[in-house]
Design an enzyme around this catalytic site. Sequence first.
Site, PDB file in Angstrom:
ATOM      1  N   ASN A 106       3.696 -14.335   1.839  1.00  0.00           N
ATOM      2  CA  ASN A 106       4.870 -14.608   1.020  1.00  0.00           C
ATOM      3  C   ASN A 106       5.928 -13.547   1.294  1.00  0.00           C
ATOM      4  O   ASN A 106       5.594 -12.387   1.517  1.00  0.00           O
ATOM      5  CB  ASN A 106       4.468 -14.567  -0.463  1.00  0.00           C
ATOM      6  CG  ASN A 106       5.600 -14.952  -1.401  1.00  0.00           C
ATOM      7  OD1 ASN A 106       6.503 -15.702  -1.037  1.00  0.00           O
ATOM      8  ND2 ASN A 106       5.548 -14.443  -2.621  1.00  0.00           N
ATOM      9  N   HIS A 108       9.293 -11.553  -0.276  1.00  0.00           N
ATOM     10  CA  HIS A 108       9.816 -11.242  -1.611  1.00  0.00           C
ATOM     11  C   HIS A 108      10.993 -10.276  -1.496  1.00  0.00           C
ATOM     12  O   HIS A 108      10.907  -9.283  -0.758  1.00  0.00           O
ATOM     13  CB  HIS A 108       8.708 -10.634  -2.480  1.00  0.00           C
ATOM     14  CG  HIS A 108       9.156 -10.422  -3.889  1.00  0.00           C
ATOM     15  ND1 HIS A 108       9.338 -11.467  -4.776  1.00  0.00           N
ATOM     16  CD2 HIS A 108       9.503  -9.298  -4.563  1.00  0.00           C
ATOM     17  CE1 HIS A 108       9.752 -10.996  -5.931  1.00  0.00           C
ATOM     18  NE2 HIS A 108       9.869  -9.684  -5.836  1.00  0.00           N
ATOM     19  N   SER A 135       9.807  -7.251   0.990  1.00  0.00           N
ATOM     20  CA  SER A 135       8.370  -7.137   1.254  1.00  0.00           C
ATOM     21  C   SER A 135       7.825  -8.443   1.808  1.00  0.00           C
ATOM     22  O   SER A 135       8.299  -9.529   1.454  1.00  0.00           O
ATOM     23  CB  SER A 135       7.604  -6.814  -0.037  1.00  0.00           C
ATOM     24  OG  SER A 135       8.086  -5.654  -0.664  1.00  0.00           O
ATOM     25  N   ASP A 144       2.930 -11.984  -6.923  1.00  0.00           N
ATOM     26  CA  ASP A 144       3.410 -11.007  -5.931  1.00  0.00           C
ATOM     27  C   ASP A 144       2.572  -9.731  -5.935  1.00  0.00           C
ATOM     28  O   ASP A 144       3.099  -8.621  -5.798  1.00  0.00           O
ATOM     29  CB  ASP A 144       4.895 -10.673  -6.193  1.00  0.00           C
ATOM     30  CG  ASP A 144       5.778 -11.897  -6.077  1.00  0.00           C
ATOM     31  OD1 ASP A 144       5.494 -12.752  -5.225  1.00  0.00           O
ATOM     32  OD2 ASP A 144       6.748 -12.006  -6.846  1.00  0.00           O
TER      33      ASP A 144
HETATM   34  C1  GAR Z   1      14.213 -15.132  -0.375  1.00  0.00           C
HETATM   35  O1  GAR Z   1      14.909 -13.960  -0.658  1.00  0.00           O
HETATM   36  C2  GAR Z   1      12.769 -15.016  -0.831  1.00  0.00           C
HETATM   37  O2  GAR Z   1      12.246 -13.753  -0.682  1.00  0.00           O
HETATM   38  C3  GAR Z   1      12.905 -15.359  -2.282  1.00  0.00           C
HETATM   39  O3  GAR Z   1      13.751 -16.457  -2.276  1.00  0.00           O
HETATM   40  C4  GAR Z   1      14.709 -16.299  -1.228  1.00  0.00           C
HETATM   41  C5  GAR Z   1      14.793 -17.584  -0.452  1.00  0.00           C
HETATM   42  O4  GAR Z   1      15.954 -17.599   0.329  1.00  0.00           O
HETATM   43  N1  GAR Z   1      11.614 -15.607  -2.853  1.00  0.00           N
HETATM   44  C6  GAR Z   1      11.260 -15.163  -4.051  1.00  0.00           C
HETATM   45  O5  GAR Z   1      12.024 -14.582  -4.793  1.00  0.00           O
HETATM   46  C7  GAR Z   1       9.842 -15.470  -4.447  1.00  0.00           C
HETATM   47  N2  GAR Z   1       9.438 -14.667  -5.551  1.00  0.00           N
HETATM   48  P1  GAR Z   1      16.156 -18.715   1.453  1.00  0.00           P
HETATM   49  O6  GAR Z   1      15.777 -20.061   0.828  1.00  0.00           O
HETATM   50  O7  GAR Z   1      17.603 -18.655   1.787  1.00  0.00           O
HETATM   51  O8  GAR Z   1      15.273 -18.341   2.612  1.00  0.00           O
END
Ligand code: GAR
Length: 202
Positions: A106, A108, A135, A144
């Site tokens: 995952n 984060h 991360s 997480d």
């Molecule tokens: C990313 O920053 C990812 O780390 C986060 O959502 C965003 C997706 O962006 N995920 C979380 O926060 C999970 N807890 P994207 O759709 O533009 O790749």
Amino acid sequence: MLTVAVLISGAGSNLRALLDAADDPDYPARIVAVGADREADGLAHAEAYGIPTFMVPYAGFDSREAWGTELDEQLRVWRPDLVVLSGLMRLLPPAVVEAWAPRIVNTHPAYLPEFPGAHGVRDALAAGATQTGASVILVDDGVDSGPILAQERVPVLPGDDEHHLHERIKPVERRLLIDVVRRVATGDLDLVAASASASRTL
Ligand code: GAR
């Protein structure tokens, strides 16, 4: 060649970066399918590359477990070596984690274990942090809380809002994710060993 399935919920900008990386013949992994829990805009990135997509709408199931069972079945169709959660904004039910662990990672937008959960960027700003980060972790049954595979600090700048800070974190996330997938593919990163370790950077 490592085969990878990616799960998303949103814009899929990190997915697109991974697709671009995997388009290089020298990159040791290929994306075989992209799934989502909703009509995510990011599915279009996969379609542009001719990569199969699937959608398992969370809203269409009576329980998280029922949704997870269908998601698991869809993933199994593609028999990926690795599952990447790239902005999937749902907690996977334990049965799905068990089915794929330790082959599930995952991304984060925070320096875990700081600011876990759905609002990692917002929470860092609310806490008045002067630095946060990005991360890539192994998925376990917690939020997480899995072993950290890679992470890097990102400073919080004066005047940062959630959008601007997140846009500075995402390029770091992309670089870390592309590198982690490469290291898994080449055998430099052993996910079985990582899952046996405590939360620490390998
Ligand atoms: C990313 O920053 C990812 O780390 C986060 O959502 C965003 C997706 O962006 N995920 C979380 O926060 C999970 N807890 P994207 O759709 O533009 O790749």
